[in-house]
Motif scaffolding. Structure first.
Motif, short mmCIF file in Angstrom:
data_model
loop_
_atom_site.label_atom_id
_atom_site.label_comp_id
_atom_site.label_asym_id
_atom_site.label_seq_id
_atom_site.Cartn_x
_atom_site.Cartn_y
_atom_site.Cartn_z
N ARG A 58 43.44 43.95 34.72
CA ARG A 58 43.41 45.09 35.64
C ARG A 58 44.44 45.03 36.76
O ARG A 58 45.00 46.04 37.11
CB ARG A 58 42.01 45.34 36.20
CG ARG A 58 41.00 45.59 35.11
CD ARG A 58 39.79 46.34 35.56
NE ARG A 58 39.02 45.66 36.56
CZ ARG A 58 38.14 46.30 37.34
NH1 ARG A 58 37.95 47.59 37.24
NH2 ARG A 58 37.46 45.62 38.23
N LYS A 59 44.68 43.89 37.34
CA LYS A 59 45.68 43.75 38.41
C LYS A 59 46.04 42.27 38.48
O LYS A 59 45.16 41.44 38.63
CB LYS A 59 45.10 44.24 39.73
CG LYS A 59 46.09 44.32 40.87
CD LYS A 59 45.46 44.93 42.10
CE LYS A 59 45.29 46.42 41.88
NZ LYS A 59 45.12 47.17 43.11
N ASP A 60 47.33 41.95 38.38
CA ASP A 60 47.69 40.53 38.40
C ASP A 60 47.72 39.99 39.83
O ASP A 60 47.65 40.72 40.81
CB ASP A 60 48.99 40.26 37.63
CG ASP A 60 50.26 40.71 38.34
OD1 ASP A 60 50.32 40.73 39.58
OD2 ASP A 60 51.24 41.02 37.62
N GLY A 61 47.80 38.67 39.91
CA GLY A 61 47.74 38.00 41.20
C GLY A 61 48.89 38.35 42.14
O GLY A 61 48.70 38.40 43.36
N PHE A 62 50.08 38.62 41.59
CA PHE A 62 51.19 39.03 42.44
C PHE A 62 50.90 40.36 43.12
O PHE A 62 51.21 40.56 44.29
CB PHE A 62 52.51 39.10 41.66
CG PHE A 62 53.03 37.77 41.21
CD1 PHE A 62 53.12 36.69 42.07
CD2 PHE A 62 53.44 37.59 39.90
CE1 PHE A 62 53.61 35.46 41.65
CE2 PHE A 62 53.94 36.37 39.46
CZ PHE A 62 54.01 35.30 40.35
N GLU A 63 50.29 41.29 42.38
CA GLU A 63 49.93 42.58 42.96
C GLU A 63 48.89 42.41 44.06
O GLU A 63 48.99 43.02 45.13
CB GLU A 63 49.38 43.52 41.88
CG GLU A 63 50.38 43.97 40.86
CD GLU A 63 49.73 44.78 39.76
OE1 GLU A 63 49.77 46.02 39.85
OE2 GLU A 63 49.16 44.16 38.83
N VAL A 64 47.90 41.56 43.80
CA VAL A 64 46.86 41.30 44.80
C VAL A 64 47.49 40.66 46.04
O VAL A 64 47.20 41.07 47.18
CB VAL A 64 45.75 40.40 44.22
CG1 VAL A 64 44.74 40.01 45.30
CG2 VAL A 64 45.05 41.09 43.06
N LEU A 65 48.36 39.70 45.84
CA LEU A 65 49.03 39.04 46.96
C LEU A 65 49.81 40.05 47.80
O LEU A 65 49.72 40.04 49.03
CB LEU A 65 49.97 37.94 46.44
CG LEU A 65 50.80 37.19 47.48
CD1 LEU A 65 49.91 36.46 48.48
CD2 LEU A 65 51.75 36.22 46.77
N ARG A 66 50.56 40.92 47.14
CA ARG A 66 51.32 41.94 47.88
C ARG A 66 50.40 42.86 48.69
O ARG A 66 50.71 43.22 49.83
CB ARG A 66 52.19 42.75 46.92
CG ARG A 66 53.45 42.03 46.51
CD ARG A 66 54.43 42.93 45.76
NE ARG A 66 54.00 43.20 44.40
CZ ARG A 66 54.23 42.40 43.36
NH1 ARG A 66 54.90 41.28 43.51
NH2 ARG A 66 53.81 42.74 42.16
N GLU A 67 49.26 43.25 48.10
CA GLU A 67 48.32 44.10 48.82
C GLU A 67 47.74 43.39 50.04
O GLU A 67 47.59 44.00 51.10
CB GLU A 67 47.20 44.58 47.89
CG GLU A 67 47.66 45.63 46.91
CD GLU A 67 46.53 46.25 46.13
OE1 GLU A 67 45.48 46.55 46.75
OE2 GLU A 67 46.68 46.44 44.91
#
Length: 125
Positions: A58-67
Motif C-alpha cells: 500500500r505505501k512503501d517506507g520511503f513514502e512514509v518517511l517523506r510524509e
C-alpha cells in the motif's frame, strides 16, 4: 515515563521480535503492518521513534518517511529504517530523506535496541 516506539513492518515475525526485545527494555511498542497503517499510527500516536521497513504493501517506507518529515508536527520524530533494501542508492535515499539510521536485515535484536536507545538519548527532537 517510558518511550513509545512504533514498528512498521509487514512481516509479523519481525514485528514480534522487535516488540518483545523493546518491551524487555521498558519501551511501549505500537505496531502497524503496512505503510498506510504506519503513517496513520504516527499521526495518531506521535511516537518517540519509528522503526520503518521499506518494502511494504500500500505505501512503501520511503513514502512514509517523506510524509513524516514533511509534516511540521511530525518532522522531529526520529526514524530508523530497517530493511533488506541495502543498495547504496537506497541507503542514500533513506538518509537524505531524514532517517537517523539505515539498518540492514537480518539484524541482531540487542544491537537494534542499543541503537534505538542511542537515537533517543541524543535528543533529535
Amino acid at each position: 515515563m517510558s518511550k513509545t516506539v512504533l514498528v512498521v513492518d509487514d512481516q509479523p515475525h519481525i514485528v514480534r521480535l522487535i516488540q518483545v526485545n523493546l518491551q524487555k527494555e521498558g519501551f511501549q511498542v505500537a505496531t502497524a503492518s503496512d505503510g498506510v497503517e504506519g503513517i496513520e499510527a504516527v499521526r495518531r500516536l506521535h511516537p518517540d521513534l519509528v522503526i520503518l521497513d521499506v518494502i511494504m504493501p500500500r505505501k512503501d517506507g520511503f513514502e512514509v518517511l517523506r510524509e513524516i518529515k514533511s509534516d511540521s508536527e511530525l518532522a522531529a520524530t526520529p526514524v530508523v529504517m530497517l530493511t533488506v533494501k541495502t543498495h547504496n542508492a537506497d541507503i542514500v535515499e533513506g538518509l537524505r530523506e531524514g532517517a537517523e539510521l539505515y539498518l540492514p536485515k537480518p539484524f541482531h535484536p540487542k544491537e537494534l535496541v542499543s541503537l534505538v536507545k542511542r537515537v533517543l538519548e541524543t535528543g533529535t527532537e
